[in-house]
Design a protein around this motif. Structure first.
Motif, PDB file in Angstrom:
ATOM      1  N   VAL A   1      39.832 -36.662  39.393  1.00 21.56           N
ATOM      2  CA  VAL A   1      39.899 -35.195  39.379  1.00 21.56           C
ATOM      3  C   VAL A   1      38.527 -34.585  39.608  1.00 21.56           C
ATOM      4  CG1 VAL A   1      41.930 -35.106  37.898  1.00 21.56           C
ATOM      5  CG2 VAL A   1      39.654 -35.127  36.858  1.00 21.56           C
ATOM      6  N   HIS A   2      37.490 -35.380  39.436  1.00 20.57           N
ATOM      7  CA  HIS A   2      36.126 -34.875  39.631  1.00 20.57           C
ATOM      8  C   HIS A   2      35.609 -35.118  41.045  1.00 20.57           C
ATOM      9  CE1 HIS A   2      36.055 -34.071  35.429  1.00 20.57           C
ATOM     10  NE2 HIS A   2      36.040 -35.341  35.066  1.00 20.57           N
ATOM     11  N   PHE A   3      36.459 -35.645  41.921  1.00 18.33           N
ATOM     12  CA  PHE A   3      36.037 -35.854  43.307  1.00 18.33           C
ATOM     13  C   PHE A   3      36.094 -34.520  44.033  1.00 18.33           C
ATOM     14  CE2 PHE A   3      37.109 -37.309  47.762  1.00 18.33           C
ATOM     15  CZ  PHE A   3      35.822 -37.723  48.056  1.00 18.33           C
ATOM     16  N   ASP A   4      34.957 -33.863  44.100  1.00 19.80           N
ATOM     17  CA  ASP A   4      34.883 -32.511  44.655  1.00 19.80           C
ATOM     18  C   ASP A   4      34.374 -32.540  46.092  1.00 19.80           C
ATOM     19  OD1 ASP A   4      32.266 -33.267  43.415  1.00 19.80           O
ATOM     20  OD2 ASP A   4      31.663 -31.393  44.335  1.00 19.80           O
ATOM     21  N   ALA A   5      34.476 -31.409  46.755  1.00 23.21           N
ATOM     22  CA  ALA A   5      34.086 -31.311  48.167  1.00 23.21           C
ATOM     23  C   ALA A   5      32.580 -31.229  48.360  1.00 23.21           C
ATOM     24  CB  ALA A   5      34.742 -30.082  48.806  1.00 23.21           C
ATOM     25  N   VAL A   6      31.855 -30.973  47.284  1.00 25.41           N
ATOM     26  CA  VAL A   6      30.417 -30.750  47.407  1.00 25.41           C
ATOM     27  C   VAL A   6      29.634 -32.023  47.089  1.00 25.41           C
ATOM     28  CG1 VAL A   6      28.463 -29.331  46.650  1.00 25.41           C
ATOM     29  CG2 VAL A   6      30.729 -28.309  46.899  1.00 25.41           C
ATOM     30  N   TYR A   7      29.487 -32.345  45.808  1.00 29.98           N
ATOM     31  CA  TYR A   7      28.696 -33.517  45.439  1.00 29.98           C
ATOM     32  C   TYR A   7      29.415 -34.816  45.766  1.00 29.98           C
ATOM     33  CZ  TYR A   7      26.056 -36.884  42.724  1.00 29.98           C
ATOM     34  OH  TYR A   7      25.320 -37.984  42.342  1.00 29.98           O
ATOM     35  N   GLY A   8      30.648 -34.975  45.288  1.00 32.05           N
ATOM     36  CA  GLY A   8      31.374 -36.223  45.511  1.00 32.05           C
ATOM     37  C   GLY A   8      31.510 -36.564  46.978  1.00 32.05           C
ATOM     38  N   ALA A   9      31.967 -35.596  47.761  1.00 31.16           N
ATOM     39  CA  ALA A   9      32.157 -35.854  49.190  1.00 31.16           C
ATOM     40  C   ALA A   9      30.826 -36.027  49.918  1.00 31.16           C
ATOM     41  CB  ALA A   9      32.971 -34.728  49.827  1.00 31.16           C
ATOM     42  N   SER A  10      29.751 -35.447  49.389  1.00 30.63           N
ATOM     43  CA  SER A  10      28.439 -35.679  50.010  1.00 30.63           C
ATOM     44  C   SER A  10      28.049 -37.140  49.883  1.00 30.63           C
ATOM     45  CB  SER A  10      27.356 -34.786  49.374  1.00 30.63           C
ATOM     46  OG  SER A  10      26.917 -35.279  48.111  1.00 30.63           O
ATOM     47  N   LYS A  11      28.440 -37.772  48.782  1.00 37.43           N
ATOM     48  CA  LYS A  11      28.145 -39.193  48.603  1.00 37.43           C
ATOM     49  C   LYS A  11      29.033 -40.057  49.495  1.00 37.43           C
ATOM     50  CE  LYS A  11      24.842 -38.828  45.567  1.00 37.43           C
ATOM     51  NZ  LYS A  11      23.461 -39.264  45.853  1.00 37.43           N
ATOM     52  N   THR A  12      30.264 -39.589  49.760  1.00 30.99           N
ATOM     53  CA  THR A  12      31.118 -40.294  50.715  1.00 30.99           C
ATOM     54  C   THR A  12      30.476 -40.278  52.098  1.00 30.99           C
ATOM     55  OG1 THR A  12      33.070 -39.569  49.483  1.00 30.99           O
ATOM     56  CG2 THR A  12      33.442 -40.420  51.694  1.00 30.99           C
ATOM     57  N   ALA A  13      29.997 -39.107  52.504  1.00 28.04           N
ATOM     58  CA  ALA A  13      29.337 -38.988  53.809  1.00 28.04           C
ATOM     59  C   ALA A  13      28.072 -39.845  53.855  1.00 28.04           C
ATOM     60  CB  ALA A  13      29.002 -37.527  54.093  1.00 28.04           C
ATOM     61  N   LEU A  14      27.325 -39.827  52.761  1.00 27.98           N
ATOM     62  CA  LEU A  14      26.102 -40.626  52.676  1.00 27.98           C
ATOM     63  C   LEU A  14      26.427 -42.110  52.830  1.00 27.98           C
ATOM     64  CD1 LEU A  14      22.997 -40.391  51.966  1.00 27.98           C
ATOM     65  CD2 LEU A  14      23.679 -40.915  49.623  1.00 27.98           C
ATOM     66  N   ASN A  15      27.481 -42.558  52.136  1.00 24.33           N
ATOM     67  CA  ASN A  15      27.890 -43.962  52.243  1.00 24.33           C
ATOM     68  C   ASN A  15      28.224 -44.323  53.683  1.00 24.33           C
ATOM     69  OD1 ASN A  15      27.636 -44.240  49.492  1.00 24.33           O
ATOM     70  ND2 ASN A  15      29.830 -44.178  49.059  1.00 24.33           N
ATOM     71  N   GLY A  16      28.969 -43.451  54.348  1.00 28.15           N
ATOM     72  CA  GLY A  16      29.364 -43.724  55.724  1.00 28.15           C
ATOM     73  C   GLY A  16      28.182 -43.820  56.659  1.00 28.15           C
ATOM     74  N   ILE A  17      27.249 -42.900  56.525  1.00 26.04           N
ATOM     75  CA  ILE A  17      26.068 -42.899  57.393  1.00 26.04           C
ATOM     76  C   ILE A  17      25.215 -44.139  57.169  1.00 26.04           C
ATOM     77  CG2 ILE A  17      23.852 -41.752  57.795  1.00 26.04           C
ATOM     78  CD1 ILE A  17      25.348 -39.086  57.514  1.00 26.04           C
ATOM     79  N   PHE A  18      25.046 -44.523  55.899  1.00 25.03           N
ATOM     80  CA  PHE A  18      24.164 -45.664  55.636  1.00 25.03           C
ATOM     81  C   PHE A  18      24.849 -47.005  55.878  1.00 25.03           C
ATOM     82  CE2 PHE A  18      21.358 -42.450  54.363  1.00 25.03           C
ATOM     83  CZ  PHE A  18      20.087 -43.003  54.417  1.00 25.03           C
TER      84      PHE A  18
END
Length: 258
Positions: free
Chosen positions: A170-187
Motif C-alpha cells: 500500500v506504500h508503493f507510491d508514484a513518487v518515491y517508490g516508483a522512482s526507485k523502480t525507475a532507478l533499478n531499471g536504469i542501473f
C-alpha cells in the motif's frame, strides 16, 4: 592515469548523514580515501571531521551539473581515478515539510500527486543519480577494477509490490517508490551495458531505516539499516547486476526480485 595503485578512492553522495554517513565511515575504516559528498559543504566537513582518517568533504548537489563537474575535477586532479561510486543521495518528497510519513505517502498516490512534485523527486533520485554516474564513468574506467553501488529500495521492486500478501504494498507510491523502480531499471541497463568492462554495478536496499527520508519513522536504526549497503560497498566479488537487501518479505536470502 593511476598515480597510486594502493589507494582505493571512493565517492559517497549524500554522505553527511544517515546511511550515506555510515557507508563513508565504514569505507574509511577499511582503508579507502573517501570523498563525502554533501549539498551543504559545512555539513560535509562536520561529517568528515567525525569520520577522520582519509575522509574529504566535497560539495555535491546531484541535480546541479556544475556541482557534479566540480566534484569530478577535484577527484581527477587529486587522484586521477575512482575505485568506488556510492549513489546514496535521494529525497522522499518535494512537498510541505513537517508532515508525517503517512501524510507524505498519502499525498503521493498516482491519482492525486502534483506532477511538479513527482518531477522534483525523480530529478534527484533518477536523473541526478544517473547524471552523477555518467560524469564519473571516465574515472571509474581508469581504475583496474571499479564498482558502482546504488542505494535503492525494496519498495521499488515490482515483484514484491505485485504480491497481494505483501503488507507494505500500500506504500508503493508514484513518487518515491516508483522512482526507485525507475532507478533499478536504469542501473540494471547500465550493468548489462558495462558487463564486459572493469566496472561492476550493484543495487542495494537498506530496509526500512529510520532516516530523514521517512521523518525517522523507520523500524530499523540507521546502524542496522546500513549493514547491507556497507556489506555491498565493501564486497569486491559480487556478480555485477546484483540487487540485494535485508532478508524479509518472506525471503531467507538477501537477493531481491526486480
Amino acid at each position: 592515469m593511476i598515480k597510486n595503485n594502493e589507494n582505493k578512492i571512493a565517492l559517497v553522495s549524500g554522505a553527511n548523514t544517515g546511511v550515506g554517513f555510515q557507508i563513508a565511515k565504514a569505507l574509511a575504516e577499511n582503508g579507502y580515501v573517501v570523498y563525502a559528498g554533501s549539498r551543504d559543504l559545512e555539513k560535509g566537513k562536520a561529517a568528515t571531521a567525525e569520520i577522520g582518517r582519509k575522509a574529504i568533504a566535497v560539495q555535491l548537489d546531484i541535480t546541479d551539473n556544475e556541482s557534479i563537474r566540480n566534484a569530478v575535477e577535484t577527484i581527477e586532479a587529486e587522484y586521477g581515478y575512482l575505485t568506488l561510486l556510492v549513489n546514496n543521495a535521494a529525497i522522499s518528497h518535494a512537498g510541505k515539510a513537517g508532515r508525517t510519513m503517512e501524510e507524505i505517502l498519502g499525498s503521493q498516490r498516482a491519482t492525486i500527486v502534483p506532477i511538479d512534485e513527482l518531477k522534483s523527486v525523480w530529478d534527484t533520485n533518477v536523473f541526478g543519480t544517473l547524471a552523477l554516474t555518467q560524469a564519473f564513468l571516465p574515472l571509474l574506467h581508469k581504475a583496474p577494477a571499479s564498482r558502482i553501488v546504488t542505494v535503492s529500495s525494496a519498495l521499488g521492486s515490482l515483484t514484491i509490490n505485485a504480491n497481494p500478501e505483501n503488507p507494505y504494498r500500500v506504500h508503493f507510491d508514484a513518487v518515491y517508490g516508483a522512482s526507485k523502480t525507475a532507478l533499478n531499471g536504469i542501473f540494471l541497463s547500465l550493468a548489462i551495458e558495462l558487463e564486459k568492462t572493469n566496472i561492476k554495478v550493484h543495487m542495494v536496499s537498506p530496509g526500512f531505516t529510520a532516516t530523514a527520508l521517512n521523518n525517522f519513522e523507520g523500524t530499523d536504526s540507521v546502524e542496522e539499516g546500513s549493514k547491507e549497503p556497507i556489506r555491498v560497498a565493501l564486497a569486491e566479488d559480487l556478480p555485477t547486476g546484483s540487487f540485494t537487501g535485508p532478508a524479509n518479505f518472506g525471503r531467507t536470502d538477501k537477493v531481491l526480485p526486480w
